[in-house]
Design an enzyme around this catalytic site. Structure first.
Site, PDB file in Angstrom:
ATOM      1  N   PRO A  13      42.547  32.472  49.024  1.00  0.00           N
ATOM      2  CA  PRO A  13      41.812  33.663  49.461  1.00  0.00           C
ATOM      3  C   PRO A  13      40.916  34.178  48.339  1.00  0.00           C
ATOM      4  O   PRO A  13      41.350  34.313  47.199  1.00  0.00           O
ATOM      5  CB  PRO A  13      42.926  34.658  49.793  1.00  0.00           C
ATOM      6  CG  PRO A  13      44.115  34.184  49.010  1.00  0.00           C
ATOM      7  CD  PRO A  13      44.000  32.703  48.909  1.00  0.00           C
ATOM      8  N   THR A  66      37.704  37.132  47.702  1.00  0.00           N
ATOM      9  CA  THR A  66      36.882  38.230  48.203  1.00  0.00           C
ATOM     10  C   THR A  66      35.405  37.869  48.122  1.00  0.00           C
ATOM     11  O   THR A  66      34.904  37.528  47.057  1.00  0.00           O
ATOM     12  CB  THR A  66      37.149  39.509  47.389  1.00  0.00           C
ATOM     13  OG1 THR A  66      38.521  39.872  47.535  1.00  0.00           O
ATOM     14  CG2 THR A  66      36.275  40.654  47.856  1.00  0.00           C
ATOM     15  N   GLN A  97      44.719  36.444  55.620  1.00  0.00           N
ATOM     16  CA  GLN A  97      45.430  37.214  54.597  1.00  0.00           C
ATOM     17  C   GLN A  97      45.259  38.709  54.881  1.00  0.00           C
ATOM     18  O   GLN A  97      44.130  39.209  54.973  1.00  0.00           O
ATOM     19  CB  GLN A  97      44.913  36.911  53.191  1.00  0.00           C
ATOM     20  CG  GLN A  97      45.812  37.541  52.126  1.00  0.00           C
ATOM     21  CD  GLN A  97      45.208  37.530  50.736  1.00  0.00           C
ATOM     22  OE1 GLN A  97      44.191  38.175  50.496  1.00  0.00           O
ATOM     23  NE2 GLN A  97      45.836  36.822  49.816  1.00  0.00           N
ATOM     24  N   HIS A 102      49.553  40.055  51.561  1.00  0.00           N
ATOM     25  CA  HIS A 102      49.079  40.106  50.176  1.00  0.00           C
ATOM     26  C   HIS A 102      49.999  41.013  49.358  1.00  0.00           C
ATOM     27  O   HIS A 102      49.915  42.231  49.431  1.00  0.00           O
ATOM     28  CB  HIS A 102      47.641  40.622  50.131  1.00  0.00           C
ATOM     29  CG  HIS A 102      46.895  40.217  48.896  1.00  0.00           C
ATOM     30  ND1 HIS A 102      47.523  39.816  47.745  1.00  0.00           N
ATOM     31  CD2 HIS A 102      45.559  40.152  48.631  1.00  0.00           C
ATOM     32  CE1 HIS A 102      46.613  39.520  46.830  1.00  0.00           C
ATOM     33  NE2 HIS A 102      45.416  39.707  47.347  1.00  0.00           N
ATOM     34  N   TYR A 161      47.250  44.871  44.357  1.00  0.00           N
ATOM     35  CA  TYR A 161      47.035  45.630  45.584  1.00  0.00           C
ATOM     36  C   TYR A 161      48.333  46.343  45.995  1.00  0.00           C
ATOM     37  O   TYR A 161      49.339  46.262  45.290  1.00  0.00           O
ATOM     38  CB  TYR A 161      46.481  44.716  46.669  1.00  0.00           C
ATOM     39  CG  TYR A 161      45.123  44.157  46.301  1.00  0.00           C
ATOM     40  CD1 TYR A 161      44.000  44.990  46.214  1.00  0.00           C
ATOM     41  CD2 TYR A 161      44.956  42.806  45.988  1.00  0.00           C
ATOM     42  CE1 TYR A 161      42.750  44.489  45.843  1.00  0.00           C
ATOM     43  CE2 TYR A 161      43.706  42.306  45.614  1.00  0.00           C
ATOM     44  CZ  TYR A 161      42.615  43.151  45.540  1.00  0.00           C
ATOM     45  OH  TYR A 161      41.394  42.656  45.166  1.00  0.00           O
ATOM     46  N   ARG A 176      51.864  36.303  49.285  1.00  0.00           N
ATOM     47  CA  ARG A 176      51.293  35.945  47.984  1.00  0.00           C
ATOM     48  C   ARG A 176      51.856  36.868  46.908  1.00  0.00           C
ATOM     49  O   ARG A 176      51.937  38.088  47.093  1.00  0.00           O
ATOM     50  CB  ARG A 176      49.765  36.049  48.014  1.00  0.00           C
ATOM     51  CG  ARG A 176      49.122  35.303  46.832  1.00  0.00           C
ATOM     52  CD  ARG A 176      47.619  35.326  46.892  1.00  0.00           C
ATOM     53  NE  ARG A 176      47.061  34.134  46.256  1.00  0.00           N
ATOM     54  CZ  ARG A 176      45.949  34.126  45.535  1.00  0.00           C
ATOM     55  NH1 ARG A 176      45.275  35.239  45.323  1.00  0.00           N
ATOM     56  NH2 ARG A 176      45.490  32.998  45.020  1.00  0.00           N
ATOM     57  N   ALA A 225      50.954  26.687  45.102  1.00  0.00           N
ATOM     58  CA  ALA A 225      50.613  27.036  43.721  1.00  0.00           C
ATOM     59  C   ALA A 225      49.113  27.201  43.584  1.00  0.00           C
ATOM     60  O   ALA A 225      48.336  26.438  44.157  1.00  0.00           O
ATOM     61  CB  ALA A 225      51.111  25.959  42.765  1.00  0.00           C
ATOM     62  N   GLY A 260      45.995  28.200  40.508  1.00  0.00           N
ATOM     63  CA  GLY A 260      45.645  28.483  39.124  1.00  0.00           C
ATOM     64  C   GLY A 260      45.083  27.271  38.413  1.00  0.00           C
ATOM     65  O   GLY A 260      45.826  26.517  37.796  1.00  0.00           O
TER      66      GLY A 260
END
Length: 365
Positions: A21, A23, A99, A174, A179, A227, A295, A297
């Site tokens: 996800p 933005t 999401q 989320h 958040y 998440r 995962a 990153g």
């Protein structure tokens, strides 16, 4: 392994590649998804991603919106606007998960109110992100009261129901990146003295209540994920005070809820997340949660992604900036084509909306 199929709830995934996800503030001002977004998501499906998780979608017309031109699913009109997006992804043989995101105190643009709410009247650290339309420090939110708790849960559930009716294959709750739900988990943002503050067990309580009510409403034959992260949009280096022990409590509790997966995001998914010699965040989620783990990153390189899969620390890998630079990343990896480097300025500046050059660039099908 990246190109092996995978069974998630009632769905058979084409491969282990997931679009993370991200933005992109490209919806209409009233929160409706549009044709630009349809083309944007369809390109990932054409490019070989078996699963797509949308950007954060706000679930209500009060406090949840985080950014101007963020898409919503708070009304039937907004939900209907997602149907062409969902259908376009399905036509390419991929699944799409919505999401659901409540920005809480980290909101920097809301068409419905100028007020923000959070567990406590404490503003997030850091500054708003300019390429998402914000500037300056975050305002001090109002601490949530009993009515807010009821409304937020009700709105999450209603949004999940609309997502299912719109044809999405599932929802991701989320609970990461600073958040609202992550604000409850964060010791310095949650100073409540009631049953929702203090211990890890108490700070988890509201998250688990949201999860439970969504599962009760739409859990059958519908993927439900969550998440989780330590870092936040405006505080990337944050770590849980309790380290791996806290991870065990959080992931252990989530693994018992009945959710289908835990999606973890870290700066480097292959690096120890709790100090030298400790588990990765994905490894901790897998060990203590015991369910499917996605995962995220810096996993655009095939070798790094496969190392997590082969070691059993994750079942799926999600790609963020690597997917923005390469919406056809799975097909490129399959055919051994060199990947494009992520160009921050070209893609996210001056604003992070989806740009014509992204939609017009050729992709490998």
């Amino acid at each position: 392994m990246l190109f092996d199929s995978y069974h998630l709830d009632s769905k058979q995934l084409n491969n282990r590649y997931v679009v993370a996800p991200m933005t992109r503030i490209s919806a209409e001002a009233d929160g409706r998804a549009n044709d630009r977004m349809k083309k944007y998501y369809q390109r990932f499906a054409k490019g070989g991603f078996g699963t797509i998780i949308t950007e954060g979608i706000y679930p209500d017309t009060t406090f949840s919106q985080g950014y101007n031109n963020q898409p919503g699913i708070a009304t039937d009109i907004q939900a209907d606007a997602w149907k062409p997006v969902v259908n376009a992804v399905h036509e390419e043989g991929s699944i799409i998960i919505a999401q659901l995101m409540h920005a809480g105190g980290q909101s920097q643009g809301n068409a419905y109110t100028d007020e923000t709410i959070a567990p406590s009247a404490i503003p997030p650290k850091g500054e708003q992100l300019g390429f998402y339309g914000g500037s300056g420090t975050f305002q001090t939110p109002r601490a949530m009261d009993d009515q807010d708790f009821l409304e937020v849960k009700k709105d999450f559930v209603a949004a999940a129901r609309r997502a299912k009716e719109a044809g999405f294959d599932g929802v991701e709750i989320h609970g990461a990146n600073g958040y609202l739900l992550d604000q409850f988990l964060t010791d310095y943002l949650n100073k409540r003295e009631d049953e929702y503050g203090g211990s890890v067990e108490n700070r988890l309580r509201f998250v688990l209540e949201v999860v439970d009510e969504i599962l009760t409403e739409v859990g059958e034959d519908f993927i439900i994920g969550i998440r989780i992260s330590q870092g936040k949009v405006a505080d990337q280096t944050h770590k849980w005070a309790g380290g791996e022990k806290e991870a065990e409590q959080i992931f252990g509790a989530l693994g018992k809820t009945g959710v289908d997966y835990i999606h973890v995001t870290d700066g480097d998914a292959t690096a120890p997340s709790f100090g030298e010699g400790s588990k990765t965040l994905a490894g901790a989620a897998k060990t203590y949660g015991g369910i499917t783990v996605i995962a995220n990153g810096q996993l655009q390189e095939q070798e790094r992604a496969e190392s997590l899969l082969e070691s059993g620390q994750a079942d799926l890998v999600s790609i963020g900036t690597g997917a923005l630079a390469n919406p056809d990343l799975p097909n490129k990896v399959r055919d051994k084509v060199e990947l494009n480097a992520f160009d921050f300025e070209k893609i996210l500046l001056p604003q992070a909306e989806v740009k014509d050059h992204e939609l017009d660039a050729p992709i490998k099908e």
